[in-house]
Design a protein around this motif. Structure first.
Motif, PDB file in Angstrom:
ATOM      1  N   GLY A   1       5.388  35.248  58.361  1.00  0.00           N
ATOM      2  CA  GLY A   1       4.984  34.946  58.272  1.00  0.00           C
ATOM      3  C   GLY A   1       5.273  33.619  56.890  1.00  0.00           C
ATOM      4  N   TYR A   2       6.815  33.977  56.240  1.00  0.00           N
ATOM      5  CA  TYR A   2       7.383  33.324  54.741  1.00  0.00           C
ATOM      6  C   TYR A   2       8.001  31.534  56.079  1.00  0.00           C
ATOM      7  N   GLY A   3       7.207  30.460  56.065  1.00  0.00           N
ATOM      8  CA  GLY A   3       7.745  29.157  56.230  1.00  0.00           C
ATOM      9  C   GLY A   3       7.680  28.743  57.068  1.00  0.00           C
ATOM     10  N   ILE A   4       5.667  29.125  57.737  1.00  0.00           N
ATOM     11  CA  ILE A   4       5.282  29.310  59.232  1.00  0.00           C
ATOM     12  C   ILE A   4       4.103  28.179  58.244  1.00  0.00           C
ATOM     13  N   MET A   5       3.400  27.008  58.654  1.00  0.00           N
ATOM     14  CA  MET A   5       2.479  26.066  58.101  1.00  0.00           C
ATOM     15  C   MET A   5       1.484  26.445  59.095  1.00  0.00           C
ATOM     16  N   THR A   6       1.300  26.343  60.245  1.00  0.00           N
ATOM     17  CA  THR A   6       1.015  25.831  61.238  1.00  0.00           C
ATOM     18  C   THR A   6       1.078  27.397  62.415  1.00  0.00           C
ATOM     19  N   PRO A   7      -0.044  28.801  61.643  1.00  0.00           N
ATOM     20  CA  PRO A   7       0.240  29.555  62.728  1.00  0.00           C
ATOM     21  C   PRO A   7       0.164  29.309  64.338  1.00  0.00           C
ATOM     22  N   PRO A   8       0.694  30.333  65.159  1.00  0.00           N
ATOM     23  CA  PRO A   8       0.607  30.506  66.285  1.00  0.00           C
ATOM     24  C   PRO A   8      -1.074  30.331  66.934  1.00  0.00           C
ATOM     25  N   VAL A   9      -1.381  29.792  67.852  1.00  0.00           N
ATOM     26  CA  VAL A   9      -3.094  30.353  68.184  1.00  0.00           C
ATOM     27  C   VAL A   9      -3.092  30.329  69.623  1.00  0.00           C
ATOM     28  N   ARG A  10      -1.773  30.861  70.670  1.00  0.00           N
ATOM     29  CA  ARG A  10      -1.988  30.888  71.817  1.00  0.00           C
ATOM     30  C   ARG A  10      -2.714  31.993  72.035  1.00  0.00           C
ATOM     31  N   LYS A  11      -3.790  32.289  73.187  1.00  0.00           N
ATOM     32  CA  LYS A  11      -4.600  33.272  73.686  1.00  0.00           C
ATOM     33  C   LYS A  11      -4.187  34.088  74.443  1.00  0.00           C
ATOM     34  N   ASP A  12      -3.306  33.265  75.666  1.00  0.00           N
ATOM     35  CA  ASP A  12      -2.302  34.410  76.595  1.00  0.00           C
ATOM     36  C   ASP A  12      -1.576  35.282  75.960  1.00  0.00           C
ATOM     37  N   ILE A  13      -1.316  35.570  74.785  1.00  0.00           N
ATOM     38  CA  ILE A  13      -0.140  35.810  74.548  1.00  0.00           C
ATOM     39  C   ILE A  13      -0.222  37.038  73.726  1.00  0.00           C
ATOM     40  N   MET A  14      -0.167  38.362  73.553  1.00  0.00           N
ATOM     41  CA  MET A  14       0.262  38.822  72.179  1.00  0.00           C
ATOM     42  C   MET A  14       1.400  38.414  70.699  1.00  0.00           C
ATOM     43  N   ILE A  15       0.157  38.209  70.040  1.00  0.00           N
ATOM     44  CA  ILE A  15       1.005  37.473  68.619  1.00  0.00           C
ATOM     45  C   ILE A  15       0.797  38.343  67.305  1.00  0.00           C
ATOM     46  N   TYR A  16       2.626  38.352  66.728  1.00  0.00           N
ATOM     47  CA  TYR A  16       3.091  40.227  65.999  1.00  0.00           C
ATOM     48  C   TYR A  16       3.296  38.852  64.817  1.00  0.00           C
ATOM     49  N   ARG A  17       2.746  39.109  63.280  1.00  0.00           N
ATOM     50  CA  ARG A  17       3.692  38.810  62.366  1.00  0.00           C
ATOM     51  C   ARG A  17       4.028  39.211  61.907  1.00  0.00           C
ATOM     52  N   ILE A  18       5.048  39.423  60.748  1.00  0.00           N
ATOM     53  CA  ILE A  18       5.905  40.504  60.440  1.00  0.00           C
ATOM     54  C   ILE A  18       6.171  39.852  58.949  1.00  0.00           C
ATOM     55  N   ASP A  19       5.789  40.151  57.321  1.00  0.00           N
ATOM     56  CA  ASP A  19       6.029  39.689  56.312  1.00  0.00           C
ATOM     57  C   ASP A  19       7.303  39.788  56.542  1.00  0.00           C
ATOM     58  N   ALA A  20       8.634  39.767  56.655  1.00  0.00           N
ATOM     59  CA  ALA A  20      10.043  40.549  56.820  1.00  0.00           C
ATOM     60  C   ALA A  20      10.234  39.442  55.087  1.00  0.00           C
ATOM     61  N   MET A  21      10.588  38.155  54.960  1.00  0.00           N
ATOM     62  CA  MET A  21      10.993  37.674  53.775  1.00  0.00           C
ATOM     63  C   MET A  21      11.120  38.601  52.373  1.00  0.00           C
TER      64      MET A  21
END
Length: 180
Positions: free
Chosen positions: A95-115
Protein backbone atom coordinates in the motif's frame (compact mmCIF):
# COMPACT_ATOMS: atom_id res chain seq x y z
CA UNK A 1 2.12 -27.08 -10.66
CA UNK A 2 3.78 -24.19 -12.43
CA UNK A 3 3.79 -20.54 -11.34
CA UNK A 4 5.15 -17.67 -13.41
CA UNK A 5 5.91 -14.71 -11.17
CA UNK A 6 7.09 -11.14 -11.65
CA UNK A 7 8.35 -9.10 -8.70
CA UNK A 8 8.87 -5.41 -9.36
CA UNK A 9 9.63 -2.26 -7.38
CA UNK A 10 12.29 0.35 -6.83
CA UNK A 11 15.93 -0.67 -6.62
CA UNK A 12 16.84 -1.03 -2.96
CA UNK A 13 13.54 -2.65 -1.91
CA UNK A 14 15.05 -6.13 -2.07
CA UNK A 15 13.20 -7.12 -5.24
CA UNK A 16 16.08 -9.09 -6.75
CA UNK A 17 16.91 -10.70 -3.40
CA UNK A 18 13.28 -11.72 -2.96
CA UNK A 19 13.32 -13.41 -6.35
CA UNK A 20 16.60 -15.16 -5.62
CA UNK A 21 15.37 -16.47 -2.26
CA UNK A 22 12.11 -17.64 -3.83
CA UNK A 23 14.01 -19.41 -6.61
CA UNK A 24 16.38 -21.11 -4.15
CA UNK A 25 13.36 -22.18 -2.08
CA UNK A 26 12.04 -24.00 -5.14
CA UNK A 27 15.44 -25.64 -5.66
CA UNK A 28 15.52 -26.78 -2.03
CA UNK A 29 12.22 -28.54 -2.67
CA UNK A 30 13.40 -30.27 -5.85
CA UNK A 31 11.43 -28.11 -8.27
CA UNK A 32 12.46 -26.77 -11.66
CA UNK A 33 13.30 -23.06 -11.42
CA UNK A 34 14.27 -20.07 -13.52
CA UNK A 35 15.36 -16.71 -12.12
CA UNK A 36 15.80 -13.79 -14.47
CA UNK A 37 16.67 -10.47 -12.82
CA UNK A 38 16.77 -7.07 -14.48
CA UNK A 39 20.24 -5.67 -13.83
CA UNK A 40 21.57 -2.23 -14.61
CA UNK A 41 20.61 1.27 -13.52
CA UNK A 42 17.34 -0.14 -12.18
CA UNK A 43 19.20 -1.18 -9.04
CA UNK A 44 20.03 2.40 -8.11
CA UNK A 45 16.56 3.76 -7.44
CA UNK A 46 14.87 3.07 -10.76
CA UNK A 47 12.35 0.27 -11.22
CA UNK A 48 13.87 -3.19 -10.83
CA UNK A 49 12.18 -6.50 -11.56
CA UNK A 50 12.81 -10.21 -11.52
CA UNK A 51 10.95 -13.06 -13.16
CA UNK A 52 10.78 -16.37 -11.31
CA UNK A 53 9.23 -19.56 -12.63
CA UNK A 54 8.77 -22.51 -10.28
CA UNK A 55 7.47 -25.74 -11.75
CA UNK A 56 7.17 -29.46 -11.10
CA UNK A 57 8.04 -30.04 -14.77
CA UNK A 58 10.77 -28.75 -17.07
CA UNK A 59 10.53 -25.07 -17.98
CA UNK A 60 10.69 -24.37 -21.69
CA UNK A 61 11.57 -20.65 -21.56
CA UNK A 62 12.31 -18.03 -18.90
CA UNK A 63 10.90 -15.26 -21.12
CA UNK A 64 7.34 -14.28 -20.19
CA UNK A 65 4.86 -11.66 -21.34
CA UNK A 66 2.04 -12.60 -18.92
CA UNK A 67 2.20 -13.82 -15.33
CA UNK A 68 0.29 -15.97 -12.85
CA UNK A 69 1.44 -13.74 -10.00
CA UNK A 70 2.63 -10.13 -9.92
CA UNK A 71 4.12 -8.53 -6.82
CA UNK A 72 4.33 -4.78 -7.33
CA UNK A 73 5.92 -2.45 -4.82
CA UNK A 74 5.49 0.94 -6.50
CA UNK A 75 3.10 2.74 -8.85
CA UNK A 76 5.24 2.44 -12.02
CA UNK A 77 5.42 -1.33 -11.47
CA UNK A 78 1.69 -1.55 -10.88
CA UNK A 79 0.98 0.42 -14.04
CA UNK A 80 3.31 -1.76 -16.10
CA UNK A 81 2.56 -5.25 -14.76
CA UNK A 82 -1.06 -5.27 -13.52
CA UNK A 83 -2.40 -5.57 -17.09
CA UNK A 84 -0.04 -8.53 -17.67
CA UNK A 85 -1.50 -10.74 -14.91
CA UNK A 86 -3.37 -13.65 -16.47
CA UNK A 87 -7.13 -13.80 -15.78
CA UNK A 88 -7.59 -15.77 -12.57
CA UNK A 89 -4.08 -14.74 -11.46
CA UNK A 90 -2.87 -12.96 -8.34
CA UNK A 91 -1.70 -9.38 -7.85
CA UNK A 92 -0.04 -8.42 -4.56
CA UNK A 93 0.82 -4.80 -3.85
CA UNK A 94 2.30 -2.85 -0.96
CA UNK A 95 0.00 0.00 0.00
CA UNK A 96 2.92 2.36 0.57
CA UNK A 97 3.68 4.32 -2.59
CA UNK A 98 0.61 3.18 -4.56
CA UNK A 99 -1.50 6.21 -5.48
CA UNK A 100 -4.02 4.41 -7.72
CA UNK A 101 -4.86 0.93 -6.38
CA UNK A 102 -5.58 -1.85 -8.89
CA UNK A 103 -9.20 -2.43 -9.91
CA UNK A 104 -9.25 -5.49 -12.18
CA UNK A 105 -12.17 -7.83 -11.51
CA UNK A 106 -10.77 -10.95 -13.22
CA UNK A 107 -7.85 -11.48 -10.81
CA UNK A 108 -7.37 -11.85 -7.05
CA UNK A 109 -5.93 -8.64 -5.61
CA UNK A 110 -4.17 -8.55 -2.24
CA UNK A 111 -2.77 -5.62 -0.30
CA UNK A 112 0.10 -6.04 2.12
CA UNK A 113 1.27 -3.10 4.20
CA UNK A 114 4.79 -4.46 4.46
CA UNK A 115 6.52 -1.07 4.69
CA UNK A 116 4.43 -0.22 7.76
CA UNK A 117 5.12 -3.63 9.33
CA UNK A 118 8.87 -3.30 8.68
CA UNK A 119 8.82 0.08 10.44
CA UNK A 120 6.89 -1.49 13.32
CA UNK A 121 9.58 -4.20 13.51
CA UNK A 122 12.25 -1.43 13.49
CA UNK A 123 14.06 -2.98 10.54
CA UNK A 124 13.49 -1.75 6.99
CA UNK A 125 15.63 -4.60 5.64
CA UNK A 126 12.92 -7.20 6.40
CA UNK A 127 10.44 -5.46 4.08
CA UNK A 128 10.99 -7.94 1.26
CA UNK A 129 10.64 -10.95 3.59
CA UNK A 130 7.31 -9.62 4.85
CA UNK A 131 6.12 -9.41 1.24
CA UNK A 132 7.42 -12.92 0.58
CA UNK A 133 5.45 -14.17 3.58
CA UNK A 134 2.31 -12.62 2.13
CA UNK A 135 2.95 -14.37 -1.18
CA UNK A 136 3.35 -17.75 0.52
CA UNK A 137 0.08 -17.22 2.42
CA UNK A 138 -1.99 -16.67 -0.75
CA UNK A 139 0.00 -18.90 -3.11
CA UNK A 140 1.88 -21.71 -1.41
CA UNK A 141 4.45 -22.29 -4.16
CA UNK A 142 7.10 -23.31 -1.64
CA UNK A 143 7.03 -24.14 2.06
CA UNK A 144 8.42 -22.01 4.87
CA UNK A 145 10.84 -24.89 5.53
CA UNK A 146 12.16 -24.60 1.96
CA UNK A 147 12.38 -20.84 2.42
CA UNK A 148 14.37 -21.26 5.64
CA UNK A 149 16.82 -23.60 3.86
CA UNK A 150 17.11 -21.12 0.99
CA UNK A 151 18.09 -18.33 3.38
CA UNK A 152 21.01 -20.43 4.61
CA UNK A 153 22.06 -20.96 0.98
CA UNK A 154 21.65 -17.38 -0.26
CA UNK A 155 22.77 -15.28 2.71
CA UNK A 156 26.47 -14.97 3.50
CA UNK A 157 27.39 -16.93 6.63
CA UNK A 158 28.08 -13.71 8.54
CA UNK A 159 24.33 -12.90 8.18
CA UNK A 160 22.99 -16.30 9.28
CA UNK A 161 22.23 -14.82 12.71
CA UNK A 162 19.54 -12.71 10.96
CA UNK A 163 17.64 -15.72 9.60
CA UNK A 164 15.30 -16.01 12.64
CA UNK A 165 14.38 -12.32 12.18
CA UNK A 166 13.76 -12.94 8.47
CA UNK A 167 11.54 -15.94 9.24
CA UNK A 168 9.65 -13.83 11.80
CA UNK A 169 9.11 -11.26 9.03
CA UNK A 170 7.72 -14.03 6.79
CA UNK A 171 5.27 -14.99 9.56
CA UNK A 172 4.21 -11.34 9.96
CA UNK A 173 3.63 -11.07 6.22
CA UNK A 174 1.38 -14.12 6.35
CA UNK A 175 -0.67 -12.43 9.08
CA UNK A 176 -1.13 -9.01 7.48
CA UNK A 177 -1.89 -9.72 3.81
CA UNK A 178 -5.53 -9.11 2.98
CA UNK A 179 -7.69 -9.37 -0.08
CA UNK A 180 -8.85 -6.08 -1.61
Amino acid sequence: MKKEIIISGFGGQGVLSMGKILAYSGLMEGKEVTWMPAYGPEQRGGTANVTVIISDDRISSPILSHYDVAIVLNQPSLDKFAPKVKPGGILIYDGYGIMTPPVRKDIMIYRIDAMDKAAEMHNAKVFNMIVLGGLLKVCSIVSTNGLNKALYKTLPERHHSLIPLNMQAVEEGMKIIKQD
